[in-house]
Enzyme design. Sequence first.
Site, PDB file in Angstrom:
ATOM      1  N   GLY A  54     -36.598  -8.659  43.440  1.00 36.21           N
ATOM      2  CA  GLY A  54     -35.610  -8.825  42.374  1.00 36.21           C
ATOM      3  C   GLY A  54     -36.241  -9.434  41.138  1.00 36.21           C
ATOM      4  O   GLY A  54     -37.041 -10.363  41.226  1.00 36.21           O
ATOM      5  N   ILE A  86     -34.631 -15.918  41.267  1.00 35.71           N
ATOM      6  CA  ILE A  86     -33.574 -16.831  40.838  1.00 35.71           C
ATOM      7  C   ILE A  86     -33.016 -17.633  42.013  1.00 35.71           C
ATOM      8  O   ILE A  86     -32.324 -18.639  41.804  1.00 35.71           O
ATOM      9  CB  ILE A  86     -32.425 -16.085  40.130  1.00 35.71           C
ATOM     10  CG1 ILE A  86     -31.654 -15.195  41.111  1.00 35.71           C
ATOM     11  CG2 ILE A  86     -32.932 -15.289  38.946  1.00 35.71           C
ATOM     12  CD1 ILE A  86     -30.361 -14.659  40.562  1.00 35.71           C
ATOM     13  N   ASP A  87     -33.312 -17.227  43.250  1.00 36.18           N
ATOM     14  CA  ASP A  87     -32.707 -17.857  44.420  1.00 36.18           C
ATOM     15  C   ASP A  87     -33.286 -19.231  44.748  1.00 36.18           C
ATOM     16  O   ASP A  87     -32.685 -19.992  45.510  1.00 36.18           O
ATOM     17  CB  ASP A  87     -32.858 -16.952  45.650  1.00 36.18           C
ATOM     18  CG  ASP A  87     -32.140 -15.626  45.483  1.00 36.18           C
ATOM     19  OD1 ASP A  87     -31.088 -15.607  44.824  1.00 36.18           O
ATOM     20  OD2 ASP A  87     -32.636 -14.605  46.009  1.00 36.18           O
ATOM     21  N   ARG A 117     -29.302 -12.251  36.998  1.00 36.13           N
ATOM     22  CA  ARG A 117     -30.731 -11.938  36.899  1.00 36.13           C
ATOM     23  C   ARG A 117     -31.188 -11.740  35.457  1.00 36.13           C
ATOM     24  O   ARG A 117     -32.370 -11.870  35.162  1.00 36.13           O
ATOM     25  CB  ARG A 117     -31.046 -10.662  37.684  1.00 36.13           C
ATOM     26  CG  ARG A 117     -30.900 -10.784  39.177  1.00 36.13           C
ATOM     27  CD  ARG A 117     -31.622  -9.626  39.833  1.00 36.13           C
ATOM     28  NE  ARG A 117     -31.386  -9.591  41.264  1.00 36.13           N
ATOM     29  CZ  ARG A 117     -32.010 -10.337  42.155  1.00 36.13           C
ATOM     30  NH1 ARG A 117     -32.894 -11.225  41.743  1.00 36.13           N
ATOM     31  NH2 ARG A 117     -31.739 -10.229  43.436  1.00 36.13           N
TER      32      ARG A 117
END
Length: 320
Positions: A12, A127-128, A253
Amino acid sequence: MIKRIGVLTSGGDAPGMNAAIRAIVQAGMNENLQILGIYDGYSGLYKNHIIYLDQHVVSNILNQGGTILGSTRFPEFYKENIRSIAVKNIKKNNIDAIIVIGGNGSYAGAKELTNMGIPCISLPGTIDNDTPGTDYTIGYFTALQTVVDAIDRLRDTSASHHRISIVEIMGKDCGDLTISASIASGCDFFIIPEIPYEKKMLLKKIKNGIKRQKKHAVIAVTEYVCDIIELSKYLEKNTSLETKVTILGHIQRGGRPVVYDRILASQMGAYAIKILLNGYSSRCIGIKNNCIVHHDIEFAMQNMKKTFQRDWFETAQKLY
């Protein structure tokens, strides 16, 4: 001798990936290295989709979200025959080492390439905030700002209409984004994967708020933890307050990276060049206690599983 370095972004996309690419190119060229960009992650290695990168190409990408190299999920890379073709392409292009920017799956790919004789360094781009060996990942703080901005807006309309808002936030198995967004935006409740929750206890807290004349609530939920549609119906039925679900999705995102993500990505990109030239391989870069560090990828993946920010969790609980 390291003379040519390939860089790819995988999994991602995350705001700040471009800042990391720029730093790798700038720092690499200052060491008289050639930097090659690999399009679309590990898929680009397999398809030999590789170009030269120079200062002109990266001169205006520092503030851009996404990744100029593109990114894909390429599960086929777990097959040895696919990786063998990728290694042939690496050698065909005279690439001496690879820098990978991505999350846990990207780390696994870098480890496999190292096992096949290709020196690799990995940067945490997700981003996690769930990759091992680092307090924060590239993109996390930009996503957090996006989430907080969205919740601020939802709170306005929830208060106006006296409703409950349930907001689904990304994070996979890590609740950091949900916890920090809850603190920063003043959410009334939050649900994360690391801590079990009970619907009845959540309902009780909301009803207690209603008794105190509170006519709206905002609940932050990490994705995949529960069925938020079912939860919304349950709360609406038992509180008589209209309950709406908002899934923030992939807007989390996108967007220009905030200042800290630009700095963090730049530090990590330059550091990747430094440790490669010092002879390191199969390393993942992180930031620990405000210092840029590196760890063995395999050790990090097996022994340094990212845990959620417990101190932030405790703070958020006290602010219910």
